[in-house]
Each structure stands twice: as structure tokens, then as C-alpha cells.
Design an enzyme around this catalytic site. Structure first.
Site, PDB file in Angstrom:
ATOM      1  CE  LYS A   1     -13.683   3.239  -1.358  1.00 55.59           C
ATOM      2  NZ  LYS A   1     -15.006   2.671  -0.952  1.00 55.59           N
TER       3      LYS A   1
ATOM      4  CG  ASP B   1      -0.285  -7.969   5.626  1.00 57.72           C
ATOM      5  OD1 ASP B   1       0.489  -8.047   4.657  1.00 57.72           O
ATOM      6  OD2 ASP B   1       0.101  -7.694   6.782  1.00 57.72           O
TER       7      ASP B   1
ATOM      8  CE1 TYR C   1       1.266   3.024   2.062  1.00 54.81           C
ATOM      9  CE2 TYR C   1       2.352   1.083   1.202  1.00 54.81           C
ATOM     10  CZ  TYR C   1       1.458   1.658   2.086  1.00 54.81           C
ATOM     11  OH  TYR C   1       0.781   0.875   2.979  1.00 54.81           O
TER      12      TYR C   1
ATOM     13  CG  ASP D   1       1.072  -2.624   2.623  1.00 53.77           C
ATOM     14  OD1 ASP D   1       1.504  -3.774   2.855  1.00 53.77           O
ATOM     15  OD2 ASP D   1       1.319  -1.638   3.354  1.00 53.77           O
TER      16      ASP D   1
ATOM     17  CG  ASP E   1     -15.706  -0.602   0.064  1.00 54.42           C
ATOM     18  OD1 ASP E   1     -15.570  -0.892  -1.140  1.00 54.42           O
ATOM     19  OD2 ASP E   1     -16.468   0.293   0.470  1.00 54.42           O
TER      20      ASP E   1
HETATM   21  C1  IPM Z   1       5.176  -4.728   2.627  1.00 58.18           C
HETATM   22  C2  IPM Z   1       5.508  -3.964   3.862  1.00 58.18           C
HETATM   23  C3  IPM Z   1       6.123  -2.646   3.477  1.00 58.18           C
HETATM   24  C4  IPM Z   1       5.098  -1.862   2.717  1.00 58.18           C
HETATM   25  C5  IPM Z   1       6.632  -1.822   4.629  1.00 58.18           C
HETATM   26  C6  IPM Z   1       7.540  -2.605   5.510  1.00 58.18           C
HETATM   27  C7  IPM Z   1       7.265  -0.569   4.107  1.00 58.18           C
HETATM   28  O1  IPM Z   1       4.405  -3.805   4.681  1.00 58.18           O
HETATM   29  O2  IPM Z   1       6.084  -5.035   1.858  1.00 58.18           O
HETATM   30  O3  IPM Z   1       3.999  -5.015   2.420  1.00 58.18           O
HETATM   31  O4  IPM Z   1       4.305  -1.157   3.314  1.00 58.18           O
HETATM   32  O5  IPM Z   1       5.065  -1.946   1.521  1.00 58.18           O
HETATM   33 MN    MN Z   2       2.708  -4.876   4.008  1.00 57.20          MN
END
Ligand code: IPM
Ligand code: MN
Length: 358
Positions: A194, A254, A140, A250, A226
């Protein structure tokens, strides 16, 4: 009486309702403690703000964030509000994480009592780890800077020695503070990368090893990302602290959330040496906005992380215990979509009641 100056950014979509819930719980716990108060300053920022003004955040708001003791932030972003380059507007990642040098994104993944996991047979005693996501570089770093040509786009992964040293050190220090992994109490940090493919990750792993030498009391292990995705599903109990690059963190956070009752249970702290922003791991869920359906617990848990940072650890723990108790007593129940059955406001009321009874 101590006073903490907090900048509150309510955000887009469900942001305002879950942040209001969090502020109510924070007021209740501050009242219960009687030793501190929160002086909240409300500012607008995010996608709706961008639509109105053409910027994600004003310079006055950024200055207020720099001056605050902590920042409580709702989720930002609306799918239809875009930057000219096609990315989502109003996300604040660059402004806050980059601008305030919040290098550690701390994302606890924990299955609470009586909450069902998407993983068959896993209970609260199986899932309790923390993902430490590097927050200022990695993939990022290219945000807004990708090299665009008619033939394609080139984004770049940046791993620096200094950036990796500080995040790895942070992860080891965090592991020392925790109770260890669930099955055996072993304190350990897993380096997820990785390094089988990219040189940037070879450096990441090498620095993990170098820094790890000073932490002989903490076990180290290694997984390619992975394989880590697989292990997070099959053996979540093996994890204690995970340290990884920004983009991987990130995605894996999730994934972890999905195994622990959903994103509605997962807070995130963005910590730097000088500043800190507390938010949810999830997004603004515009389709749920205004319906009283959103689970406010991730935001409330982010509020608890904020109190921890402000060295109000007892009140932070009181909030967490109140959440555990309301779930245990089934005063709060979560449906299979991750939404509280009786609604956002009922969760808030139940947690506050538990704090008042504690
Ligand atoms: C997170 C979100 C953010 C990220 C987005 C909204 C920019 O997905 O905080 O995980 O990618 O970091
Ligand atoms: Mn996120």
C-alpha cells in the site's frame, strides 16, 4: 538410513486428526522410499495447553523445537481461550515465527484437478501461485505491544530494510525455482503493498526494486493490495510469486485459498535460516473437531513441504502426485463446504493407497 528429528505439535480443534493423517501419510512415503525415517517427538502447546498451564508452550518444548530438524504443527487457538488483553491465547505466532526467526511464510495456492473453484469457469490450469508473506514484522510486529490509552489503541507497522531485503530475495529465488506463471511460463514476482498510502510500504517497494536489480531474468510487477485482492479473484492465472508484508499476506492467503477449493487445500511453511515450521493456512475449526469431516490435505501438503525442506524432494513429489491422482480418480471428492465427502480418514487411506501403488 537417515533419521530426521521432528517435533510434532498437534494443536487444537481439528489439529490432532489432521496431524495424525499427515503422520500416517509421511510414514507411508518414508517406507516407500526406504532411505529415511522420521523420529517424532510429541509436545503439547496451544490454546488448550494455555488453559491448563497459563502459557502457550513450555520452555522445554521451545528448546525441543530449536533442536529439531523440523516442526510439524497443527492449527492452534480456541475462540473462548483469551489472553488478558482480549487477543486469542495459544496462537504461537510470536513464540515460533518470532522466536525461531522464521521470516518467510510460504503459502502455495493451487487448484487441484477435479476440485471446483469458487470462481466461475476457473480450473486447475488457472490457479497456481505462491504467496510469500513476511513473517516477523509488518503490522504483527505490534503483537502484544499496542499502546493502550483510555482514548484508543495504537498498533504500529514495522518495515525494516534488513527484514524486507531477505523476504524479497527469498521471493525472487523461489520464482527462479518455479515454472513461471500459468499462461506464458513467465517467471515473475508481484510486489503487493500500500505504497500509495503508507511510508512503510514505500520503503518495502523501494527495497523490492533494489533487490530486483540482481534478478534481471525475473519479471517484476506491482499491485496495491486492494487491487491485488480484486486481481486474485478475476485473474488468478496472472500470478506466479507474490511478496508482501505480514498482515496483507495473512488476508490475501485466505482469499487465495477460497478460490482454490478452500483452506483445506492450502499448506504453509514458515522458513528461517536455521529452523522451519510446517502447518496449514487454516485455523483449528473447533466445530468440526472429532467429526471426521475436516479436509486433511492442507496438513498433508504441509508434510510434503517439510520433506522438501529436508531435501527429500522425491518423496515430497510422490505425496503431491498421490494427492493429484486420488482427486483425478475421484477416490477423494470434496463437497461445496470444502470437506471431503467420505471423511478425513478416507482421504488419508486413499492417499496412502496411491503412494503404495506408485
Ligand atoms: C495464520 C493465522 C495466524 C496469523 C493467527 C492464528 C495468529 O491466521 O497463520 O494465517 O494471523 O498469522
Ligand atoms: Mn491467517
Amino acid at each position: 538410513m537417515k533419521t530426521y528429528h521432528i517435533v510434532v505439535l498437534k494443536g487444537d480443534g481439528i489439529g490432532p486428526e489432521i496431524i495424525d493423517a499427515t503422520l500416517q501419510v509421511l510414514q507411508a512415503v518414508a517406507k516407500r522410499a526406504g532411505t529415511f525415517q522420521l523420529d517424532c517427538h510429541f509436545h503439547s502447546a496451544g490454546a488448550a495447553y494455555y488453559r491448563q498451564t497459563g502459557v502457550n508452550m513450555s520452555s522445554e518444548t521451545f528448546a525441543a523445537c530449536q533442536a529439531a530438524d523440523a516442526i510439524l504443527k497443527g492449527p492452534m487457538g480456541l475462540p473462548e481461550v483469551r489472553n488478558p488483553d482480549g487477543t486469542e491465547a495459544g496462537l504461537l505466532g510470536g513464540v515460533l515465527r518470532g522466536g525461531l526467526d522464521l521470516y518467510a511464510n510460504v503459502r502455495p495456492v493451487r487448484l487441484f484437478p477435479e476440485v471446483s473453484s469458487a470462481l466461475a469457469g476457473k480450473t486447475a490450469s488457472d490457479i497456481n501461485y505462491v504467496i510469500v508473506r513476511e513473517n516477523t514484522e509488518g503490522a504483527y510486529f505490534s503483537r502484544g505491544q499496542g499502546e493502550v490509552t483510555p482514548e484508543g489503541v495504537r498498533d504500529m507497522i514495522v518495515i525494516t530494510r534488513a527484514g524486507t531485503e531477505r523476504i524479497v530475495r527469498f521471493a525472487f529465488e523461489l520464482a527462479r525455482q518455479r515454472q513461471g506463471a500459468l499462461p506464458n511460463g513467465h517467471t515473475h514476482v508481484t510486489c503487493v503493498d500500500k505504497s500509495n498510502v503508507l511510508r512503510s510500504f514505500v520503503l518495502f517497494r523501494q527495497i523490492f526494486e533494489e533487490i530486483g536489480e540482481a534478478y534481471s531474468d525475473v519479471e517484476k510487477d506491482y499491485l496495491y493490495a486492494d487491487a491485488a485482492a480484486q486481481a486474485l479473484v478475476l485473474w488468478p492465472e496472472r500470478f506466479d510469486v507474490i511478496v508482501c508484508e505480514n498482515f496483507l499476506g495473512d488476508i490475501l492467503s485466505d482469499l487465495g485459498a477460497a478460490t482454490a477449493g478452500g483452506l483445506g487445500f492450502c499448506p504453509g511453511a514458515n522458513l528461517g535460516a536455521q529452523h522451519a515450521v510446517f502447518e496449514t493456512t487454516h485455523g483449528s475449526a473447533p466445530s468440526l473437531a472429532g467429526t471426521d469431516k475436516a479436509n486433511p490435505l492442507a496438513a498433508i501438503l504441509a508434510g510434503a513441504m517439510m520433506l522438501e525442506r529436508l531435501e527429500e524432494g522425491e518423496s515430497a513429489q510422490r505425496m503431491i502426485t498421490a494427492i493429484e491422482e486420488t482427486l483425478r480418480k475421484k477416490r477423494v471428492q470434496i463437497d461445496s463446504d470444502g470437506c471431503p465427502i467420505a471423511g478425513t480418514k478416507s482421504v488419508t487411506a486413499a492417499v496412502i493407497r496411491q503412494i503404495e501403488e506408485s
